[in-house]
Design a protein around this motif. Structure first.
Motif, PDB file in Angstrom:
ATOM      1  N   ARG A  70       0.961  -1.196  -0.119  1.00 38.93           N
ATOM      2  CA  ARG A  70      -0.002   0.232   0.013  1.00 38.93           C
ATOM      3  C   ARG A  70       0.806   1.295   0.165  1.00 38.93           C
ATOM      4  N   ASN A  71       0.380   2.348  -0.101  1.00 35.95           N
ATOM      5  CA  ASN A  71       1.085   3.719  -0.036  1.00 35.95           C
ATOM      6  C   ASN A  71      -0.020   4.584   0.462  1.00 35.95           C
ATOM      7  N   GLY A  72      -0.386   4.431   1.795  1.00 32.94           N
ATOM      8  CA  GLY A  72      -1.291   5.393   2.291  1.00 32.94           C
ATOM      9  C   GLY A  72      -0.586   6.079   3.484  1.00 32.94           C
ATOM     10  N   SER A  73      -1.449   7.258   4.062  1.00 35.46           N
ATOM     11  CA  SER A  73      -0.936   8.060   4.788  1.00 35.46           C
ATOM     12  C   SER A  73      -0.697   7.451   6.417  1.00 35.46           C
ATOM     13  N   ASN A  74      -1.474   6.210   6.620  1.00 33.50           N
ATOM     14  CA  ASN A  74      -1.510   5.550   7.771  1.00 33.50           C
ATOM     15  C   ASN A  74      -0.450   4.554   7.846  1.00 33.50           C
ATOM     16  N   TYR A  75      -0.346   3.822   6.611  1.00 37.51           N
ATOM     17  CA  TYR A  75       0.716   2.686   6.776  1.00 37.51           C
ATOM     18  C   TYR A  75       1.200   2.419   5.202  1.00 37.51           C
ATOM     19  N   ALA A  76       2.206   1.684   4.931  1.00 38.56           N
ATOM     20  CA  ALA A  76       2.795   1.467   3.708  1.00 38.56           C
ATOM     21  C   ALA A  76       2.381  -0.157   3.355  1.00 38.56           C
ATOM     22  N   GLY A  77       3.096  -0.967   3.902  1.00 39.15           N
ATOM     23  CA  GLY A  77       2.863  -2.339   3.383  1.00 39.15           C
ATOM     24  C   GLY A  77       2.053  -3.086   4.381  1.00 39.15           C
ATOM     25  N   GLU A  78       1.402  -4.149   4.039  1.00 39.28           N
ATOM     26  CA  GLU A  78       0.204  -4.774   4.805  1.00 39.28           C
ATOM     27  C   GLU A  78       0.430  -6.343   4.844  1.00 39.28           C
ATOM     28  N   PHE A  79       0.556  -6.953   5.963  1.00 39.19           N
ATOM     29  CA  PHE A  79       0.760  -8.214   5.828  1.00 39.19           C
ATOM     30  C   PHE A  79      -0.564  -8.908   6.891  1.00 39.19           C
ATOM     31  N   THR A  80      -1.215  -9.822   6.421  1.00 34.76           N
ATOM     32  CA  THR A  80      -2.611 -10.234   6.980  1.00 34.76           C
ATOM     33  C   THR A  80      -2.616 -11.661   6.845  1.00 34.76           C
ATOM     34  N   ASP A  81      -3.462 -12.411   7.873  1.00 33.89           N
ATOM     35  CA  ASP A  81      -3.810 -13.485   7.593  1.00 33.89           C
ATOM     36  C   ASP A  81      -5.169 -13.581   6.849  1.00 33.89           C
ATOM     37  N   HIS A  82      -5.405 -14.653   6.337  1.00 29.24           N
ATOM     38  CA  HIS A  82      -6.387 -14.720   5.226  1.00 29.24           C
ATOM     39  C   HIS A  82      -7.989 -14.485   5.943  1.00 29.24           C
ATOM     40  N   GLN A  83      -8.040 -14.676   6.954  1.00 28.48           N
ATOM     41  CA  GLN A  83      -9.378 -13.877   7.590  1.00 28.48           C
ATOM     42  C   GLN A  83      -9.565 -12.576   7.631  1.00 28.48           C
ATOM     43  N   ARG A  84      -8.144 -11.837   7.664  1.00 31.81           N
ATOM     44  CA  ARG A  84      -8.023 -10.447   8.033  1.00 31.81           C
ATOM     45  C   ARG A  84      -8.600  -9.904   9.042  1.00 31.81           C
ATOM     46  N   HIS A  85      -8.045 -10.575  10.188  1.00 33.03           N
ATOM     47  CA  HIS A  85      -8.283 -10.472  11.517  1.00 33.03           C
ATOM     48  C   HIS A  85      -7.080  -9.462  12.184  1.00 33.03           C
ATOM     49  N   PHE A  86      -5.841 -10.017  11.741  1.00 32.55           N
ATOM     50  CA  PHE A  86      -4.614  -9.632  12.290  1.00 32.55           C
ATOM     51  C   PHE A  86      -3.858  -9.039  11.213  1.00 32.55           C
TER      52      PHE A  86
END
Length: 146
Positions: A70-86
């Motif tokens: 990503r390239n947002g103002s809050n954060y860039a890269g995002e790592f997540t579990d497949h449920q997108r909970h963490f």
């Protein structure tokens, strides 16, 4: 930032692949900036923000972790579990420099000259100007119907 006992307990609830990612980053010298709830995590999950971007070798999706650059103002890269909970997120990137408007104007003038349209802006006319024309994206000029 070192995690408090309550934060350590919270971090223990992250899926094992995300914990392994964070552990590898901490061993490589990265640090934890924040552990919290809310965006981007679901109400039943949590996020952890690192101080530095993750090592390039680990910035990939695997069978257990989904990575989004990503390239947002809050954060860039995002790592997540497949449920997108963490989530494990990287800090935002520094803003890109403002465009050099003089260079853009110079390039546009050069493009006009290359297409045989080297007219002074006041000579170009335009929509609503009798005899004016509208330049197309292909370098030709479309006559305005009066």
């Amino acid at each position: 930032m070192t995690l408090s006992p309550a934060e350590e307990e919270e971090f223990a609830s992250f899926p094992e692949p995300l914990r392994a990612l964070v552990s590898a980053e901490l061993a490589a010298g990265n640090a934890i900036v924040a552990l919290g709830h809310g965006f981007p995590a679901a109400p039943c999950g949590a996020y952890l923000m690192l101080a530095q971007p993750v090592d390039d070798a680990r910035r990939v999706s695997t069978g257990q972790i989904a990575f989004y650059d990503r390239n947002g103002s809050n954060y860039a890269g995002e790592f997540t579990d497949h449920q997108r909970h963490f989530f494990v997120v990287e800090p935002p990137r520094p803003p890109e420099p403002a465009p050099d408007m003089d260079a853009i104007r110079k390039q546009l003038e050069s493009d006009d000259w290359q297409h045989g349209q080297a007219l002074h802006p006041t000579e170009r006319g335009g929509p609503g100007v009798p005899g004016g024309s509208i330049p197309s994206q292909h370098g030709d000029r479309l006559r305005e119907v009066a």
